[in-house]
Design a protein around this motif. Structure first.
Motif, PDB file in Angstrom:
ATOM      1  N   GLU A 228     -14.992 -89.732  37.939  1.00  0.00           N
ATOM      2  CA  GLU A 228     -15.891 -88.974  38.811  1.00  0.00           C
ATOM      3  C   GLU A 228     -15.429 -87.528  38.970  1.00  0.00           C
ATOM      4  N   ASN A 229     -14.127 -87.319  39.165  1.00  0.00           N
ATOM      5  CA  ASN A 229     -13.608 -85.958  39.288  1.00  0.00           C
ATOM      6  C   ASN A 229     -13.695 -85.207  37.966  1.00  0.00           C
ATOM      7  N   LEU A 230     -13.505 -85.914  36.862  1.00  0.00           N
ATOM      8  CA  LEU A 230     -13.625 -85.274  35.555  1.00  0.00           C
ATOM      9  C   LEU A 230     -15.044 -84.780  35.331  1.00  0.00           C
ATOM     10  N   ILE A 231     -16.030 -85.604  35.644  1.00  0.00           N
ATOM     11  CA  ILE A 231     -17.425 -85.220  35.440  1.00  0.00           C
ATOM     12  C   ILE A 231     -17.806 -84.073  36.365  1.00  0.00           C
ATOM     13  N   ALA A 232     -17.294 -84.075  37.601  1.00  0.00           N
ATOM     14  CA  ALA A 232     -17.573 -82.974  38.530  1.00  0.00           C
ATOM     15  C   ALA A 232     -17.042 -81.657  37.978  1.00  0.00           C
ATOM     16  N   ALA A 233     -15.832 -81.683  37.395  1.00  0.00           N
ATOM     17  CA  ALA A 233     -15.272 -80.464  36.815  1.00  0.00           C
ATOM     18  C   ALA A 233     -16.049 -80.029  35.581  1.00  0.00           C
ATOM     19  N   VAL A 234     -16.474 -80.987  34.775  1.00  0.00           N
ATOM     20  CA  VAL A 234     -17.228 -80.679  33.558  1.00  0.00           C
ATOM     21  C   VAL A 234     -18.578 -80.062  33.911  1.00  0.00           C
ATOM     22  N   THR A 240     -14.415 -77.174  29.118  1.00  0.00           N
ATOM     23  CA  THR A 240     -13.425 -77.930  29.875  1.00  0.00           C
ATOM     24  C   THR A 240     -12.187 -78.103  29.006  1.00  0.00           C
ATOM     25  N   ALA A 241     -11.034 -77.652  29.491  1.00  0.00           N
ATOM     26  CA  ALA A 241      -9.797 -77.694  28.717  1.00  0.00           C
ATOM     27  C   ALA A 241      -8.760 -78.529  29.456  1.00  0.00           C
ATOM     28  N   LEU A 242      -8.273 -79.583  28.804  1.00  0.00           N
ATOM     29  CA  LEU A 242      -7.282 -80.480  29.379  1.00  0.00           C
ATOM     30  C   LEU A 242      -5.956 -80.282  28.661  1.00  0.00           C
ATOM     31  N   SER A 279     -26.489 -86.117  37.297  1.00  0.00           N
ATOM     32  CA  SER A 279     -25.714 -85.041  36.680  1.00  0.00           C
ATOM     33  C   SER A 279     -25.770 -85.222  35.169  1.00  0.00           C
ATOM     34  N   ARG A 280     -26.493 -84.318  34.500  1.00  0.00           N
ATOM     35  CA  ARG A 280     -26.512 -84.333  33.039  1.00  0.00           C
ATOM     36  C   ARG A 280     -25.455 -83.359  32.528  1.00  0.00           C
ATOM     37  N   TYR A 281     -24.764 -83.737  31.492  1.00  0.00           N
ATOM     38  CA  TYR A 281     -23.721 -82.865  30.976  1.00  0.00           C
ATOM     39  C   TYR A 281     -23.514 -83.097  29.485  1.00  0.00           C
ATOM     40  N   ARG A 282     -23.310 -82.012  28.784  1.00  0.00           N
ATOM     41  CA  ARG A 282     -22.801 -81.980  27.414  1.00  0.00           C
ATOM     42  C   ARG A 282     -22.093 -80.647  27.281  1.00  0.00           C
ATOM     43  N   ARG A 283     -20.812 -80.690  27.168  1.00  0.00           N
ATOM     44  CA  ARG A 283     -20.008 -79.486  27.254  1.00  0.00           C
ATOM     45  C   ARG A 283     -18.983 -79.439  26.126  1.00  0.00           C
ATOM     46  N   PRO A 284     -18.597 -78.215  25.708  1.00  0.00           N
ATOM     47  CA  PRO A 284     -17.442 -78.083  24.820  1.00  0.00           C
ATOM     48  C   PRO A 284     -16.173 -78.540  25.544  1.00  0.00           C
TER      49      PRO A 284
END
Length: 491
Positions: A228-234, A240-242, A279-284
C-alpha cells in the motif's frame, strides 16, 4: 446594511471561485480546480502542504479585498462547487509527462509559472500548455527541472555518460533508451537494475538518471515494507527509484511487475462504508543493488540490467553534484533532441519480446544512431534468463530432461507423471533429498511450470497444456536448436 440584505459568505466565495477558476472532474470522480490560464490543477478536497485549492482560494479572496471567511462558509461553497463540477466533462490530470494534441508529448518542468516542454515531430519548445490540452497534477515528489538548453549538439549525452560509470557501450545505449522511454506517457519501459561491485557508484548513477526526469530534488528511497505504501509513493510521482535491494520477496516482485506494465488499486474511501478510491498507475521504475538473489521469471522479463564498474579516480560528492547541476540543462536539452530524432526514425516492431514497445524504441534508436540497442537488450534478457535458471532447480531439471530427447520430439504426460519423472531425475540413484520448495503435487508443478514457460522457451524447450477425453496433459517439445548445457541441479 440590514442582515437580511447581506450576500451570504458562501455565495461570495462561490461567485469568486467560478470567476477565477475552472472546475472539472476526472474519470474516477475527483473534482479538480485550475486557475484560469494556468495548467496546474489541484483537487478541491486536498489538504496537502504543496498548496491546496482551499488555501489558494482563501489567499485570492483576501488579496482581492473580499475578506477572510470562516471554515463553514468555505466548506459550504466547496460542497456546491464540487456538486456542480460533477456534471462537467471528464478530463484527465497528469504527473510529469502527458500526451498532447497532434502526436505531441508534454514534459512538466515543475515551475510555478507552468512552463513546460512540448515535444512534437519537428522538435521541442518551451511553452505554457493550454489548460484544455494538459492539466498537471503536482505533489511533494514533483521537483523543478531547469530550462533545457537548445542547440547542444549532443554534448549533454557525452557529459552524462562521462559522469556515470557504465561498464560498456551496450549498457550506455540501454540507459539512453530507458530515458527516452520515460518521456513517453503511453510506453511501458522495463525497470533498469543498476548492478556492479561495491563502490561502483550504483546509487549515484541511479540518482543521476532519476534527476534528469525529476529534477535535483529527486532521490532514491528504500523499498516500503508493504504494498500500500509502495503504490502511494508510485502514484504520487513519475519515476520511482528503490535503492540497495538485497532480495525480492514474492509480494514485492509482483508489485514491481504491476508498476512496470500498469495496474489499478482499489481501497475503501476513508469515513465511508461503500465508497472506494481507485488508483491507476504505470510508472518508470529504477532499482539498484549488488545482487537480489533469485529473480522470478515474470519480473525478469520486465528488468533492464545496467552494469556499472568501479571508477579509477574518486571525486567528492560536493564536486560531483556541482558539476552535474551545471550540466543538467545541457543533458536535458540533448535528451530532448535525441528523443525527437528517435521518434521520427522508422523501424520494424520486434514481435518476439515481452516488452515490445521498448524493443521497438531500441530499434528506432538503432535506426537513428546505429548504437545497437536492440541487440544489447536481447543479450540483457538472455543473461536474465540465465539468472532465473541458475536460481531454480526445477528449471534446471526440466532442461536436463529435455536434453535427453530428440529435437522435435513431443513428450506428453500428466502433471503428476511429469513431477514423478523429474523428481526421479533429480534425486538420482543416490536418492539425494529434494530441495526446499520442490513441487509436492501435480497442480503445484503445473503452476510453477507456467511461470517458467517463457524462460524455458528461450532455452529451446516449448511447454504446452491440453487435454484428452479422459485427462489433462502437459506437452514438452525440444526445438531443433539444442538447448545450452545446464549445470547439474545438485549445485
Amino acid at each position: 446594511m440590514p442582515e437580511d440584505e447581506k450576500t451570504p459568505a458562501r455565495e461570495i466565495i462561490t461567485d469568486y471561485a467560478q470567476a477565477h477558476f475552472r472546475y472539472f472532474r476526472t474519470a474516477d470522480g475527483t473534482v479538480y480546480a485550475q486557475r484560469n490560464g494556468h495548467p496546474v490543477a489541484r483537487p478541491i478536497r486536498s489538504q496537502g502542504t504543496t498548496g491546496s485549492h482551499r488555501q489558494e482560494l482563501m489567499v485570492g479572496l483576501f488579496k482581492d479585498g473580499l475578506g477572510v471567511f470562516n471554515g463553514t462558509a468555505l466548506k459550504e461553497a466547496l460542497d456546491l462547487i464540487e456538486a456542480l463540477a460533477l456534471s462537467q466533462a471528464v478530463q484527465p490530470v497528469h504527473i510529469r509527462v502527458a500526451p498532447g494534441y497532434d502526436g505531441s508529448t508534454w514534459l512538466d518542468l515543475g515551475r510555478n509559472d507552468g512552463q513546460s516542454v512540448r515535444i512534437h515531430p519537428k522538435g521541442w519548445d518551451i511553452l505554457t500548455p493550454d489548460p484544455q490540452e494538459v492539466c498537471w497534477r503536482r505533489t511533494q515528489l514533483t521537483g523543478e527541472l531547469p530550462l533545457p538548453a537548445k542547440d547542444t549538439d549532443g554534448k549533454g549525452i557525452d557529459a552524462l555518460l562521462r559522469l556515470c560509470n557504465f561498464a560498456n557501450a551496450e549498457t550506455e545505449c540501454l540507459a539512453l533508451a530507458w530515458l527516452i522511454g520515460c518521456l513517453g506517457p503511453s510506453v511501458p519501459v522495463p525497470a533498469p537494475f543498476l548492478t556492479g561491485p561495491q563502490g561502483a557508484g550504483k546509487s549515484t548513477g541511479g540518482r543521476m538518471l532519476v534527476r534528469i526526469i525529476e529534477g535535483m530534488s529527486g532521490d532514491l528511497r528504500r523499498a516500503p515494507k508493504d504494498e500500500e505504501n509502495l503504490i502511494a509513493a508510485v502514484a504520487a510521482g513519475w519515476v520511482t527509484a528503490l535503492d540497495n535491494l538485497s532480495h525480492l520477496p514474492p509480494d514485492l516482485s509482483d508489485a514491481m511487475c504491476c508498476i512496470v506494465t500498469g495496474a489499478e488499486n482499489v481501497k475503501r474511501a476513508l469515513f465511508t462504508d461503500g465508497d472506494v478510491v481507485r488508483s491507476r498507475y504505470r510508472r518508470p521504475l529504477l532499482l539498484t543493488g549488488i545482487d537480489v538473489g533469485v529473480i522470478r521469471p515474470d519480473l525478469a522479463e520486465r528488468l533492464l540490467p545496467l552494469r556499472l564498474e568501479r571508477p579509477s579516480v574518486r571525486r567528492t560528492e560536493a564536486e560531483l553534484w556541482v558539476e552535474y547541476a551545471d550540466v543538467l540543462p545541457v543533458i536535458l536539452g540533448s535528451l530532448l533532441d535525441l528523443t525527437v530524432t528517435v521518434r521520427a526514425a522508422q523501424a520494424d516492431i520486434p514481435t518476439d519480446l515481452r516488452m515490445a514497445d521498448f524493443a521497438h524504441l531500441c530499434a528506432q534508436l538503432d535506426a537513428a544512431t546505429g548504437l545497437g540497442a536492440l541487440n544489447a537488450y536481447r543479450a540483457a534478457l538472455d543473461d536474465l534468463n540465465d539468472d532465473v535458471i541458475e536460481g531454480d532447480l526445477l528449471a534446471q531439471t526440466v532442461l536436463k530432461r529435455a536434453a535427453g530427447t530428440a529435437p522435435g520430439e513431443e513428450v506428453r504426460m500428466t502433471s503428476t507423471e511429469w513431477l514423478h519423472a523429474l523428481t526421479q531425475l533429480y534425486t538420482g540413484e543416490d536418492c539425494r533429498p529434494l530441495p526446499k520448495g520442490w513441487p509436492t503435487t501435480g497442480k503445484v508443478f503445473s503452476d510453477r511450470l507456467k511461470r517458467l514457460q517463457p524462460t524455458l522457451a528461450a532455452r529451446g524447450v516449448l511447454v504446452d497444456w491440453g487435454r484428452t477425453k479422459t485427462a489433462r496433459y502437459i506437452e514438452m517439445t525440444r526445438t531443433a536448436a539444442p538447448a545450452p548445457e545446464q549445470p547439474d541441479p545438485m549445485f
